[in-house]
Design an enzyme around this catalytic site. Structure first.
Site, PDB file in Angstrom:
ATOM      1  N   SER A  56       0.816  -1.223   0.000  1.00 38.36           N
ATOM      2  CA  SER A  56       0.000   0.000   0.000  1.00 38.36           C
ATOM      3  C   SER A  56       0.847   1.269   0.000  1.00 38.36           C
ATOM      4  O   SER A  56       1.819   1.384   0.761  1.00 38.36           O
ATOM      5  CB  SER A  56      -0.912   0.009   1.231  1.00 38.36           C
ATOM      6  OG  SER A  56      -1.564   1.262   1.312  1.00 38.36           O
ATOM      7  N   ALA A 114     -14.386  -1.076  -8.407  1.00 41.75           N
ATOM      8  CA  ALA A 114     -14.021   0.278  -8.848  1.00 41.75           C
ATOM      9  C   ALA A 114     -15.140   0.868  -9.713  1.00 41.75           C
ATOM     10  O   ALA A 114     -15.403   2.075  -9.673  1.00 41.75           O
ATOM     11  CB  ALA A 114     -12.714   0.233  -9.630  1.00 41.75           C
ATOM     12  N   GLY A 118     -16.118  -2.538 -17.453  1.00 38.73           N
ATOM     13  CA  GLY A 118     -15.973  -3.250 -16.187  1.00 38.73           C
ATOM     14  C   GLY A 118     -17.269  -3.272 -15.404  1.00 38.73           C
ATOM     15  O   GLY A 118     -18.238  -2.568 -15.739  1.00 38.73           O
ATOM     16  N   ALA A 119     -17.288  -4.103 -14.377  1.00 41.84           N
ATOM     17  CA  ALA A 119     -18.456  -4.183 -13.491  1.00 41.84           C
ATOM     18  C   ALA A 119     -18.017  -4.699 -12.123  1.00 41.84           C
ATOM     19  O   ALA A 119     -18.684  -5.530 -11.514  1.00 41.84           O
ATOM     20  CB  ALA A 119     -19.531  -5.086 -14.097  1.00 41.84           C
ATOM     21  N   VAL A 172      -8.485   3.920 -14.558  1.00 38.13           N
ATOM     22  CA  VAL A 172      -8.293   3.915 -13.099  1.00 38.13           C
ATOM     23  C   VAL A 172      -7.055   3.115 -12.700  1.00 38.13           C
ATOM     24  O   VAL A 172      -6.586   3.212 -11.582  1.00 38.13           O
ATOM     25  CB  VAL A 172      -9.541   3.441 -12.299  1.00 38.13           C
ATOM     26  CG1 VAL A 172     -10.760   4.271 -12.620  1.00 38.13           C
ATOM     27  CG2 VAL A 172      -9.804   1.977 -12.469  1.00 38.13           C
ATOM     28  N   GLY A 215      -4.848   7.036 -13.351  1.00 36.83           N
ATOM     29  CA  GLY A 215      -5.567   6.616 -12.146  1.00 36.83           C
ATOM     30  C   GLY A 215      -4.950   7.030 -10.825  1.00 36.83           C
ATOM     31  O   GLY A 215      -5.588   6.884  -9.777  1.00 36.83           O
ATOM     32  N   ASP A 222     -13.943   6.404  -2.403  1.00 37.91           N
ATOM     33  CA  ASP A 222     -13.383   6.096  -3.733  1.00 37.91           C
ATOM     34  C   ASP A 222     -14.053   6.935  -4.818  1.00 37.91           C
ATOM     35  O   ASP A 222     -13.410   7.353  -5.779  1.00 37.91           O
ATOM     36  CB  ASP A 222     -13.547   4.603  -4.051  1.00 37.91           C
ATOM     37  CG  ASP A 222     -12.528   3.745  -3.307  1.00 37.91           C
ATOM     38  OD1 ASP A 222     -11.443   4.261  -2.985  1.00 37.91           O
ATOM     39  OD2 ASP A 222     -12.824   2.566  -3.043  1.00 37.91           O
ATOM     40  N   LYS A 242     -13.013  -4.859   2.378  1.00 39.86           N
ATOM     41  CA  LYS A 242     -13.934  -3.742   2.103  1.00 39.86           C
ATOM     42  C   LYS A 242     -15.407  -4.066   2.384  1.00 39.86           C
ATOM     43  O   LYS A 242     -16.200  -3.170   2.643  1.00 39.86           O
ATOM     44  CB  LYS A 242     -13.761  -3.245   0.666  1.00 39.86           C
ATOM     45  CG  LYS A 242     -12.494  -2.413   0.473  1.00 39.86           C
ATOM     46  CD  LYS A 242     -12.440  -1.824  -0.927  1.00 39.86           C
ATOM     47  CE  LYS A 242     -11.392  -0.724  -1.000  1.00 39.86           C
ATOM     48  NZ  LYS A 242     -11.510   0.073  -2.228  1.00 39.86           N
TER      49      LYS A 242
END
Ligand code: ATR
Length: 280
Positions: free
Chosen positions: A16, A132, A128-129, A216, A239, A102, A66
Site C-alpha cells: 500500500s 471500482a 468493467g463491473a 483507473v 488513475g 473512492d 472492504k
C-alpha cells in the site's frame, strides 16, 4: 504521549502507498499523528475491532476487507451503502462509522486533470463491473451523467445497472464501438492494463475528438489505453489521482484538516511507482 493513530487495514498490506501519502500530509501540516499498516487476517477482524477505540482514530480499508468490515460498524454512510463497500473508517461520539471515498477520488481526479469534463451532453462509457466500477457509477450519477456499462460478463453489468437504476444501462463488449460514437468520457475500471495483467486493447477511432479517456489503473501510470488515446490526440486522465483524492476524506476525519493534493505529492507517488515498476 503520541498523537492520533490511523491505519490501512488489509491482508496483505505491504504494497500500500497510503502510508507514504498520509505521511506526506502529516509532515507538511506538522501534525503529531501517524498512519500505520495493519495487516489483519480475516479471522482476526473481531480482535482488531474489539480494540478499535483504544488504539485508533480510524483508518482506511483495502482488499480483502472492504465488505468484511461492515458487521463491525455502528453506521455506514450513504456512499458506502450504495457502492456496497467501505474504504474509510472514523469515530463519531465513540461510534465506528464506515464510508466510501473512492467516488470522491474518482471525481476529484477528473475535476483536477480534465476540468469541464462533465459539461455539455454525451455519456460516460465504463468498461468493467467490479468494485471500482461501482464507485465510478456512484460519482458519475451524482454529476448528472448517463452511463453505459460494458463488461465481458454482461450479467454483472446488468446487476449493477439494476442496482443503480435510472441513467445506467448494461452492454456487452461487442456494443462498445457503437457506444463510443457518443461518448464524452471513456473509463477503464477493469484490471486489464495493470502490471501483470493482459493489456486492454480496444479501437478508439470512433470516440469523438473531444472525448476524455480515463484509466483507473495507475501501475503503470501510462497504460496502453492512455498511450493509444494520446496518440489520437484525446485528453487523458491516469488513475493515480483517484488514490490521492480519495485519501483526503479520511485525513480530515482523523487529523482535523482538509489536505491538499499538491504537485509535489503526485510526484512523490509517481516516482515511487516508476522506481518499483519495470517499464513504467
Ligand atoms: P475490482 O473490484 O478491483 O474492480 P473485480 O471485481 O475483480 O475488480 O473486477 C474486475 C473487472 O475486470 C471485471 O469487470 C472483469 O470482467 P468480468 O466481470 O467479466 O470478470 C474485468 N476483467 C478482468 N479480466 C478481464 C479480461 N481478460 N477481459 C475482459 N474483462 C476482464
Amino acid at each position: 504521549m503520541t498523537g492520533p493513530l490511523a491505519f490501512i487495514l488489509g491482508h496483505p498490506v505491504s504494497h500500500s502507498r497510503s502510508p507514504m501519502l498520509h505521511g506526506y500530509w502529516l509532515k507538511r501540516y506538522g501534525i503529531d499523528g501517524s498512519y500505520e499498516r495493519a495487516d489483519v487476517a480475516p479471522a482476526d477482524l473481531p480482535t482488531f475491532f474489539a480494540g478499535f477505540r483504544d488504539n485508533w482514530v480510524g483508518g482506511n480499508v483495502t482488499v480483502p476487507h472492504k465488505l468484511a468490515v461492515m458487521p463491525y460498524l455502528d453506521r455506514i454512510d450513504d456512499a458506502a451503502g450504495r457502492i456496497g463497500a467501505v474504504n474509510t473508517l472514523w469515530l463519531e461520539d465513540g461510534r465506528v462509522v464506515g464510508g466510501n471515498s473512492d467516488w470522491i477520488g474518482f471525481i476529484g481526479n477528473l475535476d483536477e486533470l480534465a476540468p469541464g469534463w462533465d459539461g455539455g451532453s454525451g455519456r460516460a462509457v465504463i468498461l468493467g463491473a467490479g468494485g471500482a466500477t461501482r464507485a465510478a457509477v456512484y460519482g458519475l450519477l451524482k454529476r448528472g451523467m448517463e452511463i453505459a456499462l460494458c463488461n465481458r460478463t454482461v450479467a454483472k453489468a446488468q446487476e449493477l445497472a439494476d442496482h443503480f437504476g435510472k441513467g445506467v444501462t448494461a452492454h456487452s463488449l461487442d456494443e462498445l464501438p457503437g457506444l463510443m460514437k457518443s461518448a464524452r468520457l471513456l473509463v477503464n475500471t477493469t484490471s486489464l492494463g495493470m502490471v501483470g495483467q493482459p493489456p486492454l486493447e480496444i479501437d478508439l477511432s470512433r470516440l469523438p475528438a473531444d472525448a476524455i479517456v480515463h484509466d483507473v489503473v495507475y501501475v503503470p501510470l501510462e497504460t496502453n489505453l492512455l498511450k493509444a488515446a494520446k496518440a489520437r490526440g484525446l485528453r487523458t486522465v491516469d488513475g493515480l489521482g483517484m488514490l490521492l483524492h480519495q485519501a483526503g476524506e479520511g485525513f480530515r476525519h482523523w487529523f482535523g484538516r482538509t489536505p491538499e493534493v499538491t504537485a509535489e505529492l503526485r510526484k512523490l507517488l509517481a516516482d515511487d511507482i516508476r522506481a518499483k515498476t519495470p517499464g513504467a
